[in-house]
Motif scaffolding. Structure first.
Motif, PDB file in Angstrom:
ATOM      1  N   LYS A 113       5.182  12.817   6.501  1.00 52.67           N
ATOM      2  CA  LYS A 113       4.914  11.305   6.321  1.00 52.67           C
ATOM      3  C   LYS A 113       5.396  10.648   4.960  1.00 52.67           C
ATOM      4  N   ASP A 130      -3.773   9.372   3.206  1.00 52.22           N
ATOM      5  CA  ASP A 130      -3.541   9.573   4.598  1.00 52.22           C
ATOM      6  C   ASP A 130      -4.816  10.218   5.008  1.00 52.22           C
ATOM      7  N   PRO A 143      -8.875   1.711  10.591  1.00 50.97           N
ATOM      8  CA  PRO A 143      -7.967   0.769  10.036  1.00 50.97           C
ATOM      9  C   PRO A 143      -8.810  -0.406   8.988  1.00 50.97           C
ATOM     10  N   THR A 149      -1.610   5.475   5.373  1.00 54.82           N
ATOM     11  CA  THR A 149      -1.598   5.701   6.748  1.00 54.82           C
ATOM     12  C   THR A 149      -2.614   4.954   7.381  1.00 54.82           C
ATOM     13  N   ILE A 150      -2.197   4.160   8.745  1.00 55.12           N
ATOM     14  CA  ILE A 150      -3.399   3.299   9.385  1.00 55.12           C
ATOM     15  C   ILE A 150      -3.334   4.367  10.567  1.00 55.12           C
ATOM     16  N   LYS A 151      -4.686   4.739  11.064  1.00 54.73           N
ATOM     17  CA  LYS A 151      -4.769   5.515  12.218  1.00 54.73           C
ATOM     18  C   LYS A 151      -5.615   5.009  13.127  1.00 54.73           C
ATOM     19  N   TYR A 173      -5.287  -1.825  18.231  1.00 54.66           N
ATOM     20  CA  TYR A 173      -3.875  -2.063  17.501  1.00 54.66           C
ATOM     21  C   TYR A 173      -3.783  -3.735  17.120  1.00 54.66           C
ATOM     22  N   GLN A 208       5.913   2.178  11.926  1.00 53.74           N
ATOM     23  CA  GLN A 208       5.734   3.464  12.233  1.00 53.74           C
ATOM     24  C   GLN A 208       6.735   4.408  12.073  1.00 53.74           C
ATOM     25  N   ASN A 244       4.536   9.679  12.018  1.00 56.81           N
ATOM     26  CA  ASN A 244       3.392   9.308  12.572  1.00 56.81           C
ATOM     27  C   ASN A 244       3.211   9.599  14.060  1.00 56.81           C
ATOM     28  N   ASN A 263      -0.611   8.723  16.676  1.00 53.09           N
ATOM     29  CA  ASN A 263      -1.083   7.297  16.737  1.00 53.09           C
ATOM     30  C   ASN A 263      -1.280   6.611  15.614  1.00 53.09           C
ATOM     31  N   GLU A 264      -0.425   6.321  14.800  1.00 52.48           N
ATOM     32  CA  GLU A 264      -0.357   5.698  13.596  1.00 52.48           C
ATOM     33  C   GLU A 264       0.588   4.744  13.022  1.00 52.48           C
ATOM     34  N   THR A 276       2.408   3.218   9.214  1.00 54.74           N
ATOM     35  CA  THR A 276       2.185   3.166   7.786  1.00 54.74           C
ATOM     36  C   THR A 276       2.466   1.861   7.142  1.00 54.74           C
TER      37      THR A 276
END
Length: 339
Positions: free
Chosen positions: A187, A266, A271, A293-295, A302, A323, A327, A329-330, A332
């Motif tokens: 990533k 990470d 979020p 990273t936004i997980k 979303y 994305q 990634n 289910n993330e 960036t």
């Protein structure tokens, strides 16, 4: 028409919801392909589309024909926006149902003919590294052998920086590194390419939530010094590295004594907690560059991406929200301080 590409077809629905919510527009799927289209009247300048890997903006259709005739049409369109002695980023690819983005076959032959013709016009095609300050042309061949072309001049290209990818068709598969502590290293490698900015020797990077050390590993491989924060220790070799300072502390509460070159994270968190990091490190200008990273949990949440986009517009950073191919289910969010 704008063509918006995503990583694979499973991300079409989230992409369509994002476009409807943030751009107030309906999109059309291309059957079997990780692509949607939206009307070209939608202004995409300086917009963020998180579930898109890349976009072909303000396209023109090149009907199915011989490769030579298609190449001639494409070259004439490029010449309208790119002058002799100018540099050009040129991506030519086929989008297929079975294999996704491919550069072989018809795409390779078409690209070769375009290259040869543009060389005669003394247009300088960038072959190795994507340059976000130069004109950009993308040619996508569809299943029926028609093609669409998107061209932005050097004057226009900065308006769409958030939507481009340095990778052809937005697709990339970072080379594996068996010495890395985890696969997550891919990533940060991919994010640097998209930013067009490398972590470098002499810089200091803070890795927030660093265990087991995949991102610290890449920073050290690039020659940077690292401050690594986590409740758990990193892999032994990184813990013994004199250029790695490990602090067993809360990554959300730590504040540096001076502005750092890089802040990266990470970390496994919601979020909402990543928004806290942005407010601290980016809005608070405690770093010059960042990658977070936004997980997500499942498909819920979303919609919070709108908050990230609002924050991005307020920061004195050039920000990209995208994305990555690496990634899950993330998505960036990344950026650099405006000069």
């Amino acid at each position: 028409m704008h063509y918006i590409l995503t990583k694979n077809t499973q991300w079409i629905e989230p992409l369509q919801r994002e476009l409807a919510q943030d751009l107030n527009t309906q999109s059309q799927k291309l059957r079997g392909l990780p692509v949607v289209t939206i009307d070209e009247t939608i202004n995409l300048e300086n917009k963020y589309i998180a579930f898109s890997t890349t976009a072909l903006i303000n396209t023109k259709l090149i009907p199915e024909d011989s490769i030579s005739k298609q190449a001639n049409q494409i070259v004439e369109l490029i010449k309208e926006k790119v002058e002799s002695e100018e540099f050009l980023n040129l991506h030519v690819f086929s989008m297929t149902q079975k294999y996704g983005v491919i550069e072989t076959g018809r795409a390779e032959i078409l690209k070769d003919k375009i290259y040869k013709s543009l060389r005669k016009e003394r247009v300088k095609i960038l072959r190795k590294e994507f340059n976000p300050s130069k004109a950009h042309a993308q040619v996508m061949i569809l299943d029926d052998r028609s093609a669409v072309i998107s061209i932005q001049s050097k004057e226009e290209v900065s308006n769409y920086r958030t939507l481009y990818s340095p990778y052809i068709g937005g697709f990339n598969n970072v080379e594996d590194d068996k010495k890395a502590p985890s696969r997550a290293f891919k990533k940060i490698v991919e994010a640097q390419e998209i930013m067009g900015k490398k972590i470098s020797a002499g810089e200091t990077l803070i890795d927030l939530g660093a265990c087991p050390g995949g991102w610290t590993y890449i920073a050290r491989k690039n020659g940077a010094s690292v401050i690594a924060l986590d409740r758990s220790e990193l892999r032994e070799d990184l813990m013994l590295d004199p250029e790695v300072t490990f602090l067993q502390t809360d990554a959300f509460k730590y504040r540096p004594e001076e502005t750092l070159d890089w802040a990266v994270s990470d970390i496994i968190s919601t979020p909402e907690r990543v928004i806290e990091l942005i407010e601290t490190w980016v809005v608070g200008e405690l770093c010059h560059n960042f990658i977070f990273t936004i997980k997500f949990q499942g498909s819920d949440g979303y919609n919070i991406l709108t908050k990230f986009k609002d924050l991005a517009k307020k920061c004195s950073f050039d920000i990209i929200l995208k994305q990555l191919n690496a990634n899950k289910n993330e998505v960036t969010i990344m950026g650099s301080k405006q000069s």
